[in-house]
Enzyme design. Structure first.
Site, short mmCIF file in Angstrom:
data_model
loop_
_atom_site.label_atom_id
_atom_site.label_comp_id
_atom_site.label_asym_id
_atom_site.label_seq_id
_atom_site.Cartn_x
_atom_site.Cartn_y
_atom_site.Cartn_z
CG HIS A 138 44.55 39.51 36.21
ND1 HIS A 138 43.85 38.86 37.20
CD2 HIS A 138 43.68 40.39 35.66
CE1 HIS A 138 42.61 39.31 37.25
NE2 HIS A 138 42.48 40.25 36.33
CD GLU A 154 46.27 36.42 38.21
OE1 GLU A 154 45.35 36.52 37.39
OE2 GLU A 154 46.73 37.41 38.83
CB CYS A 177 41.47 42.95 38.89
SG CYS A 177 40.51 43.28 37.38
#
Length: 391
Positions: free
Chosen positions: A369, A371, A283
């Protein structure tokens, strides 16, 4: 033309919450959570789940989140679903229906109570479709969100506050959300009924993670992939990073304008690239890696925020289902990436850049993202790829 749901209508009976846009538009609703007012940029998130994670993601600092899914609150809240316990996330949120009572075995409290405890302001009863349409057509507006149980508001003062707020472009928010000092990360991934594990203490490749507003789950996934992680503040010097003897450096997500944060972070990243340090950015970290390699970034019209964004991997055409939260992007217009940056991923929604690699270096980044696991495992290979590159 202004949407009638976002007009200058007088305050209706029972209205205890209000959203005031910088152009003077006013939307009334029922306030919940903390009383008071807060200023920020209004965005929308299309995810059906994960509202607590969204509200505690430091990348949402100085933002007011409009949830397009109308029923928010049914999962309740719990301490395990916080993306950060110590830094500010979103200042408030807008929802369509009154917050739903918890109906989940993991719930430790209601969303309303949690919002109040966290100092975040909520408004229910707004036409979130109209607000989302407004953002899509005119861009993300600056606004003030306010809640007063007595329904007493100074609308002209709120309009003036929204008008004079400078907005996110040019704003460095990493300094606001980064941690104060160095930390040896000890947590690992979550398991049902067991909570979060602990990082093993065996000999592992050492990653120094620069915290520009990081989500905790990123560090947990680095541990899961086989790394030992030391987290350092955003303005950590090159000398301090190298003294920690990292095998690789991770650049975290975060809020604000990458060009503003890059004023102090990009020179450090450039020196790390010159030293052939393996680097992985997510990001904001991805955007600043691009700046360090000679590319440029740009403010997006409405941004990408949701949990089911399709991203195409250029290498083999595989499509990953990703989670996103960003209002800036790496500019991938013809010639904008420069000679040292390879585009590795693109959004299938609008063709915007979602991944890069730096030529001749073990350095790469993604805009989304991995994760957050909406795939759920589509993108975990990125953590494994980074840790494998550490030798």
């Amino acid at each position: 033309m202004a949407d009638p749901a976002l007009s200058h209508a007088p305050q209706p009976d029972g209205a205890t919450g209000v959203l005031v846009l910088a152009d003077g538009s006013v939307a009334w609703g029922r306030g919940f959570g903390a009383a008071g007012s807060a200023v920020g940029e209004v965005c929308f998130n299309t995810a059906m789940t994960g509202y607590q994670e969204v509200m505690t993601d430091p990348s949402y600092a100085a933002q007011i989140v409009t949830f397009t899914f109308p029923h928010i609150g049914n999962v309740g809240t719990n301490p395990e679903d916080m993306e950060s316990h110590d830094t500010p996330g979103a200042v408030g949120c807008v929802v369509r229906e009154d917050v739903t009572a918890p109906a989940n075995f993991r719930a430790a409290g209601t969303f309303q109570q949690w919002m109040e405890k966290q100092g975040k302001i909520g408004i229910a009863g707004l036409d979130t479709r109209a607000l989302t349409r407004r953002i899509r057509m005119s861009g993300a507006p600056n606004a003030v969100i306010a809640h007063d149980p007595k329904g007493e508001f100074d609308i002209p003062a709120l309009i003036e506050r929204a008008k004079t707020w400078p907005g996110l472009e040019g704003m460095d928010l990493a300094r606001v959300v980064t941690r104060d000092g160095q930390e040896e990360w000890e947590g690992s991934v979550w398991h049902l009924g067991k909570g979060y594990g602990r990082s093993p203490h065996d000999k592992r490749p050492h990653v120094v993670a620069m915290d520009f507003g990081a989500k905790d789950n990123i560090f947990r996934n680095l541990v899961k992939a086989g790394a030992a992680v030391t987290v350092v503040p955003a303005e950590t010097s090159l000398e301090t990073i190298l003294e920690l003897k990292p095998d690789g450096v991770f650049l975290s997500n975060g809020p604000g304008d990458p060009a503003a944060t890059g004023a102090y972070a990009v020179p450090v990243i450039q020196k790390l690239l010159e030293a052939d340090m393996p680097i992985f950015g997510i990001c904001l970290g991805h955007q600043m890696l691009a700046l360090a390699a000679g590319a440029r970034t740009t403010k997006m019209h409405q941004g990408h925020r949701g949990a089911n964004h399709p991203v195409k991997r250029m290498e083999d055409g595989v499509v990953e289902i990703t989670s996103m939260n960003h209002g800036f992007a790496v500019d991938n217009a013809p010639g904008a990436l420069g000679d040292n940056v390879i585009e590795t991923h693109v959004s299938l929604f609008d063709g915007s850049n979602c991944g890069i690699a730096v030529k001749g270096k073990k350095a790469f980044g993604v805009q989304y993202h991995p994760e957050a696991s909406p795939g759920p495992q589509d993108s975990f290979y990125l953590f494994e790829k980074f840790v494998a590159s550490l030798g």
